[in-house]
Design a protein around this motif. Structure first.
Motif, PDB file in Angstrom:
ATOM      1  N   MET A   1      36.814  35.177  34.445  1.00  0.00           N
ATOM      2  CA  MET A   1      37.279  35.547  35.461  1.00  0.00           C
ATOM      3  C   MET A   1      36.543  36.954  35.780  1.00  0.00           C
ATOM      4  N   LYS A   2      35.894  36.652  37.240  1.00  0.00           N
ATOM      5  CA  LYS A   2      35.287  38.000  37.504  1.00  0.00           C
ATOM      6  C   LYS A   2      36.320  39.138  37.931  1.00  0.00           C
ATOM      7  N   THR A   3      36.138  40.157  37.437  1.00  0.00           N
ATOM      8  CA  THR A   3      37.462  41.305  37.574  1.00  0.00           C
ATOM      9  C   THR A   3      36.599  42.615  38.061  1.00  0.00           C
ATOM     10  N   ILE A   4      37.368  42.967  39.101  1.00  0.00           N
ATOM     11  CA  ILE A   4      37.029  44.099  39.816  1.00  0.00           C
ATOM     12  C   ILE A   4      38.152  45.366  39.789  1.00  0.00           C
ATOM     13  N   SER A  40      35.760  50.660  31.429  1.00  0.00           N
ATOM     14  CA  SER A  40      36.494  49.450  30.852  1.00  0.00           C
ATOM     15  C   SER A  40      35.767  48.128  30.589  1.00  0.00           C
ATOM     16  N   GLN A  41      35.785  47.306  29.412  1.00  0.00           N
ATOM     17  CA  GLN A  41      34.906  46.606  29.396  1.00  0.00           C
ATOM     18  C   GLN A  41      35.304  45.038  30.015  1.00  0.00           C
ATOM     19  N   SER A  42      36.398  45.335  30.625  1.00  0.00           N
ATOM     20  CA  SER A  42      37.024  44.244  31.374  1.00  0.00           C
ATOM     21  C   SER A  42      36.608  43.956  32.856  1.00  0.00           C
ATOM     22  N   ILE A  43      35.986  45.213  33.239  1.00  0.00           N
ATOM     23  CA  ILE A  43      35.707  45.346  34.690  1.00  0.00           C
ATOM     24  C   ILE A  43      34.099  44.896  34.894  1.00  0.00           C
ATOM     25  N   ASP A  44      33.708  44.316  35.980  1.00  0.00           N
ATOM     26  CA  ASP A  44      32.579  44.000  36.465  1.00  0.00           C
ATOM     27  C   ASP A  44      31.990  44.953  37.604  1.00  0.00           C
ATOM     28  N   ALA A  45      32.785  45.453  38.314  1.00  0.00           N
ATOM     29  CA  ALA A  45      32.508  46.474  39.302  1.00  0.00           C
ATOM     30  C   ALA A  45      33.700  47.444  39.555  1.00  0.00           C
ATOM     31  N   VAL A  84      38.852  44.359  49.408  1.00  0.00           N
ATOM     32  CA  VAL A  84      38.281  43.113  48.929  1.00  0.00           C
ATOM     33  C   VAL A  84      37.938  42.043  49.554  1.00  0.00           C
ATOM     34  N   ALA A  85      38.373  41.869  50.740  1.00  0.00           N
ATOM     35  CA  ALA A  85      38.418  40.635  51.433  1.00  0.00           C
ATOM     36  C   ALA A  85      37.179  40.102  51.531  1.00  0.00           C
ATOM     37  N   ASN A  86      35.839  40.849  51.533  1.00  0.00           N
ATOM     38  CA  ASN A  86      34.823  40.089  51.375  1.00  0.00           C
ATOM     39  C   ASN A  86      33.978  40.352  50.115  1.00  0.00           C
ATOM     40  N   LEU A  87      34.727  40.733  49.054  1.00  0.00           N
ATOM     41  CA  LEU A  87      34.234  40.656  47.657  1.00  0.00           C
ATOM     42  C   LEU A  87      34.614  39.390  46.869  1.00  0.00           C
ATOM     43  N   ASP A  88      33.492  38.963  46.044  1.00  0.00           N
ATOM     44  CA  ASP A  88      33.758  37.866  45.126  1.00  0.00           C
ATOM     45  C   ASP A  88      34.745  38.170  44.084  1.00  0.00           C
ATOM     46  N   CYS A 177      50.562  53.377  36.936  1.00  0.00           N
ATOM     47  CA  CYS A 177      49.986  52.436  38.161  1.00  0.00           C
ATOM     48  C   CYS A 177      48.619  51.956  37.952  1.00  0.00           C
ATOM     49  N   ILE A 178      48.662  51.039  37.008  1.00  0.00           N
ATOM     50  CA  ILE A 178      47.198  50.230  36.787  1.00  0.00           C
ATOM     51  C   ILE A 178      47.748  48.713  36.804  1.00  0.00           C
ATOM     52  N   ILE A 179      47.335  47.994  38.026  1.00  0.00           N
ATOM     53  CA  ILE A 179      48.033  46.788  38.566  1.00  0.00           C
ATOM     54  C   ILE A 179      47.102  45.826  38.777  1.00  0.00           C
ATOM     55  N   PRO A 180      46.851  44.900  37.883  1.00  0.00           N
ATOM     56  CA  PRO A 180      45.926  43.562  38.056  1.00  0.00           C
ATOM     57  C   PRO A 180      46.915  42.679  38.963  1.00  0.00           C
ATOM     58  N   PHE A 181      46.175  42.017  40.061  1.00  0.00           N
ATOM     59  CA  PHE A 181      46.490  40.892  40.787  1.00  0.00           C
ATOM     60  C   PHE A 181      45.560  39.771  40.817  1.00  0.00           C
ATOM     61  N   ARG A 182      46.037  38.783  40.559  1.00  0.00           N
ATOM     62  CA  ARG A 182      45.285  37.564  40.878  1.00  0.00           C
ATOM     63  C   ARG A 182      44.911  37.659  42.308  1.00  0.00           C
ATOM     64  N   ARG A 183      43.573  36.884  42.935  1.00  0.00           N
ATOM     65  CA  ARG A 183      43.351  37.379  44.229  1.00  0.00           C
ATOM     66  C   ARG A 183      44.442  36.658  45.151  1.00  0.00           C
ATOM     67  N   ASP A 184      44.724  35.478  44.926  1.00  0.00           N
ATOM     68  CA  ASP A 184      45.655  34.548  45.871  1.00  0.00           C
ATOM     69  C   ASP A 184      46.934  35.407  45.818  1.00  0.00           C
TER      70      ASP A 184
END
Length: 249
Positions: A1-4, A40-45, A84-88, A177-184
Motif C-alpha cells: 500500500m502506498k501510504t502518505i 516513520s518507516q510506514s510513510i512514503d510522503a 489528497v484528491a489528486n495524490l496517489d 489523533c493519528i488516524i489512518p483512512f483507506r482512501r475510499d
C-alpha cells in the motif's frame, strides 16, 4: 500500500489561535510534528494541508511539502480529503497539527493493522488516561470501546462514569489523533451528511460512528499530550525537553 501522511493545520483555532506556529523548544509546533512523522518507516510522503499563507511560508521554510486547501472546512478530515484528491495513495494517515509529542513508531503502530485486515477502513490510536485532570478536561477526547476494540462513542465529557468506582479503578482512554483512512473511506466520509453528535461534540470520528461505520482503536504506550491551550504548550515543552527523540532531530 502506498501510504502518505497529511497534517491539517490552520491559524484560526477557537481555543488557541495560531497554535500550529507556536514555538516549542525554539521551533514551530508544526515543524516538530512534520519532521517526526516523516521519520516513520510506514510513510512514503508527508504533507501539511492548510488554508493559511502564514503556515505555508513557515512550513516551506523548514522544508515541508504544503498543499493549500479551502478555508471553509470545519473538520480536519474534510481538509485532508481535499488535500489528497489528486495524490496517489492507498492509505492516508491524518496526524492532527496539535500533537507535537508524536513518535514515528506511533504512526507505524496505527498503520500496521491494515496489512492484516482488508476490511479495516479507519484506525485511531488510543491511550489509557493516567491523570484524573485529563479525564475531566474537555479538550481530552475520551473513548469507550467494544470487546473487539471498536469505538462505541467518543466525548469531550468524562466517560465512562465513575459512579461505582474512583478514577484509579476505572479504565478510561483518550483518543490520540493519528488516524489512518483507506482512501475510499476518507472520500466516503466527505460525502456523508454531518451528524448531530459530531457537531455537538466537535469530533470528526462521530460522523463515521453515527452512520454505522466502524472505527478500530489501537493502543499506544507512548505518552502524548495534545496542545489546546497555552498551558498545554508549557506542559508539553517541559515533557519534550526531557525526551531526546522529541527535542532533537
Amino acid at each position: 500500500m502506498k501510504t502518505i501522511a497529511v497534517i491539517p493545520a490552520r491559524m484560526g483555532s477557537s481555543r488557541f489561535p495560531g497554535k500550529p506556529v507556536a514555538k516549542i523548544l525554539g521551533r514551530p509546533m508544526i515543524e516538530h510534528i512534520y519532521k517526526r512523522v516523516a521519520m516513520s518507516q510506514s510513510i512514503d510522503a508527508t504533507y501539511i494541508a492548510t488554508c493559511d499563507e502564514e503556515i505555508r511560508e513557515i512550513a516551506e521554510g523548514f522544508g515541508a511539502k504544503v498543499i493549500m486547501t479551502a478555508d471553509t472546512h470545519e473538520r480536519a478530515s474534510d481538509r485532508v480529503a481535499e488535500a489528497v484528491a489528486n495524490l496517489d495513495a492507498d492509505l492516508i494517515v491524518m496526524v492532527q497539527g496539535d500533537e507535537p509529542m508524536t513518535h514515528p513508531d506511533m504512526v507505524d503502530t496505527a498503520v500496521a493493522p491494515f496489512k492484516h485486515d482488508p476490511s479495516l477502513g479507519c484506525v485511531n490510536l488510543v491511550k489509557k488516561i493516567d491523570h484524573e485532570a485529563d479525564y475531566l478536561d474537555v479538550n481530552t477526547i475520551k473513548v469507550v470501546m467494544d470487546q473487539k476494540g471498536n469505538a462505541l462513542y467518543m466525548s469531550r465529557r468524562p466517560i465512562p462514569t465513575l459512579a461505582k468506582s474512583g478514577f484509579a479503578d476505572t479504565a478510561a482512554y483518550k483518543q490520540v489523533c493519528i488516524i489512518p483512512f483507506r482512501r475510499d473511506l476518507l472520500f466516503q466520509y466527505t460525502r456523508l451528511t454531518p451528524t448531530p453528535l459530531e457537531q455537538l461534540e466537535s469530533i470528526d470520528m462521530l460522523r463515521l460512528l453515527e452512520h454505522g461505520l466502524p472505527v478500530r482503536m489501537v493502543h499506544t504506550e507512548y505518552n502524548t499530550q495534545a496542545v489546546d491551550t497555552t498551558a498545554d504548550l508549557q506542559r508539553v515543552e517541559k515533557l519534550m525537553a526531557s525526551d531526546p527523540l522529541l527535542s532533537h532531530y
